[in-house]
Design a protein around this motif. Sequence first.
Motif, mmCIF file in Angstrom:
data_model
loop_
_atom_site.group_PDB
_atom_site.id
_atom_site.type_symbol
_atom_site.label_atom_id
_atom_site.label_comp_id
_atom_site.label_asym_id
_atom_site.label_seq_id
_atom_site.Cartn_x
_atom_site.Cartn_y
_atom_site.Cartn_z
ATOM 1 N N ARG A 25 0.810 -1.125 -0.130
ATOM 2 C CA ARG A 25 0.182 -0.047 0.111
ATOM 3 C C ARG A 25 0.872 1.216 0.077
ATOM 4 N NH1 ARG A 25 -2.789 -3.944 2.722
ATOM 5 N NH2 ARG A 25 -4.988 -3.823 2.683
ATOM 6 N N TRP B 68 1.436 4.817 1.764
ATOM 7 C CA TRP B 68 1.219 5.520 2.927
ATOM 8 C C TRP B 68 1.672 7.068 2.598
ATOM 9 C CZ3 TRP B 68 -0.357 2.940 7.979
ATOM 10 C CH2 TRP B 68 -0.291 1.355 7.575
ATOM 11 N N ARG C 178 1.952 10.820 4.196
ATOM 12 C CA ARG C 178 2.079 11.815 5.423
ATOM 13 C C ARG C 178 2.377 13.125 5.079
ATOM 14 N NH1 ARG C 178 -0.062 8.023 7.035
ATOM 15 N NH2 ARG C 178 0.703 6.374 8.594
ATOM 16 N N ARG D 244 -3.781 12.499 6.902
ATOM 17 C CA ARG D 244 -3.029 10.976 6.418
ATOM 18 C C ARG D 244 -3.786 10.166 5.956
ATOM 19 N NH1 ARG D 244 -1.033 8.265 12.071
ATOM 20 N NH2 ARG D 244 0.477 9.769 12.280
ATOM 21 N N VAL E 49 -4.102 6.192 3.511
ATOM 22 C CA VAL E 49 -3.271 4.990 3.161
ATOM 23 C C VAL E 49 -4.066 4.714 1.826
ATOM 24 C CG1 VAL E 49 -2.649 2.448 3.343
ATOM 25 C CG2 VAL E 49 -2.653 4.038 4.982
ATOM 26 N N THR F 188 4.119 -3.354 9.423
ATOM 27 C CA THR F 188 2.520 -2.299 9.490
ATOM 28 C C THR F 188 2.007 -2.444 10.787
ATOM 29 O OG1 THR F 188 1.635 -4.099 8.380
ATOM 30 C CG2 THR F 188 2.204 -2.491 6.905
ATOM 31 N N GLU G 108 5.725 4.567 11.667
ATOM 32 C CA GLU G 108 5.771 5.888 11.529
ATOM 33 C C GLU G 108 7.246 6.696 12.009
ATOM 34 O OE1 GLU G 108 3.167 7.691 11.041
ATOM 35 O OE2 GLU G 108 2.063 5.927 10.949
#
Lengths: 304, 305
Positions: free
Chosen positions: A201, A203, A205, A222, A224, B93, B100
Amino acid sequence: MGKRSRKVFEETKKNEATKELTDEVILQPVITSDEPPAKQSRWINKQRALIFSSRGISHRARHLMIDLRTMMPHSKAEPKMDRKDKLFVINEICEMKNCNKCVFFEAKKKQDLYMWVSNCPRGPSAKFLVENVHTMSELKMTGNCLKGSRPLLSFDNAFDDEPYLSLLKELFIQTFGTPNHHPKSQPFFDHVFTFSVTDNRIWFRNYQILEEDGSLVEIGPRFVLNPIRIFEGSFGGPTLFTNPHYVSPNTHRQLIRRQVAQKYINRVHAKKSLDERKPEFTYRSDITDDVFVTIRPEDNQQNG
Amino acid sequence: MVDFHHSSDSEAADSDEELQRAFAAGKLKPGLNVVVEAPKQSINNVTGMKQKLKELQQGLDWVERLDLTNPPAPPPPGSNETEGTEGSGVEETDNDFKRELRFYRQAQASVLTGLAKLHKLGIKTRRPDDYFAEMSKTDDHMKRIREKLLEKQQGIENRDKARKLRDLKKYGKKVQQDVLQKRHKEKREMLDAVKKFRKGQKDKLDFLEETEGKGKGKQQNRHGKTDQPFQPNRKRQYKNTKFGYGGQKKRGKMNTKESASDMSGFSKKINQGKPGKQYANKNKKGNKNKRPGKTQRQKMKNRQK
């Protein structure tokens, strides 16, 4: 005395006039409106993105759309599109608004959010399933940035490994990146968009650059993106890529329900099989075996 | 992904027919035959995508695009993070913090390279402090964020304070008891000393003066051990063990392993030495304070004179 005062007065007036010339731009007394405005020669990259959604969108998705519009000064808004219309109508809408990129949000069952990113006249376009949406207005996102400042775009190394990812990378750069010297853009660089690939996926940010040494704070939003398909044309055309790891949300929910149901089915099967396997007699015993068994007084005492 | 074996009733009929047909054609092998899904067909038109990419590319300078591709920056040397070897996709994940942090480090690396590039091109990147312009989030919103953060901090501080007070209370109680005991002891000692003085056992009144070195220079017991507070006489202690609590002899174990192997009541001199008058000589090294003979004494006397 009067003469002198007049001289002084004239001199001061002259000084003021020269001062005005050096500080301000003197406008023409009469301007015609037929003259075209001065061209912005430094704005070369003419990207205009149309960001809008279909009907039946949830509040979170709506806020996400609004956040994207705030982040991208080269974006244009459009009222909600009816779901009855086919998707290729969007190409016409884009043409009317003179946009060459489009970000379209589609909500199904008021639960699943899909996002289309497309290069409008000729393609390509990509459809994603949007998951884990957090908007800018969440109180845990403490960063802030200039409205319309150009973002730095940061991509993971994985974007160069796969051909579909490099295509998506180019699409993202042109859609999400603010053009240089865009009239609505602001000068300094204080935020960075991050695109990373994890678990098949993408992501997203958005961080604010606090210090030049690299300390960052998240601004938001944010989300996904789970890529579904990439089409050759804009909102249609032959498929270039389908994601083998993609599971549609309906199937996903079905799977979960089946797994839960499987528990019950397994239990029923286990019970049935136990009934079938259970023998009538655990072991065959002769009644006459008890005849010569003597009960000792100690056993009696223990039991009684 | 869960594999399905289609065993629901609605599909049983179809699969049965299919099985019958296959059996008639001789395709079925003996054993348990299970229906397996055909593998998913995914499209990956690499050449098409590459061509599309070429069409899409604009050939602009880097300044117009501002894109950076880089791996995450290495973690600071003090932290216990594994760089390079990241966990498999699903594991990473699930670990939110690690994930993060990886994104953060990727952004950091990009920021450092990007800003360096911009500085090389002579473009100002830092917003001066007096540059006021419209921000993405309103001032009102930022105020709310600040309030929330302050609230959190306050909450933590309050909790810490409450915990400290609770601990202090417990400790304070203990301290209070110790102080009370000490005072009682001092009072008792004082009274005893006064009594002794009155009875004529002590002639000096030095107990009235405050003894400074009371706490520091502990008076060493004759046996060389520091006196624990309120430890009675040794004889008294023995009698306590023997007769204390109404005489514990009944409940106590007598001939246990420990008591049988206890050698404290054994004296080598008495039991292993030769019988006779040897035990009469208490000090092997000779009697202490032995009185010197007549001649010696005379000599000593003459020496003194």
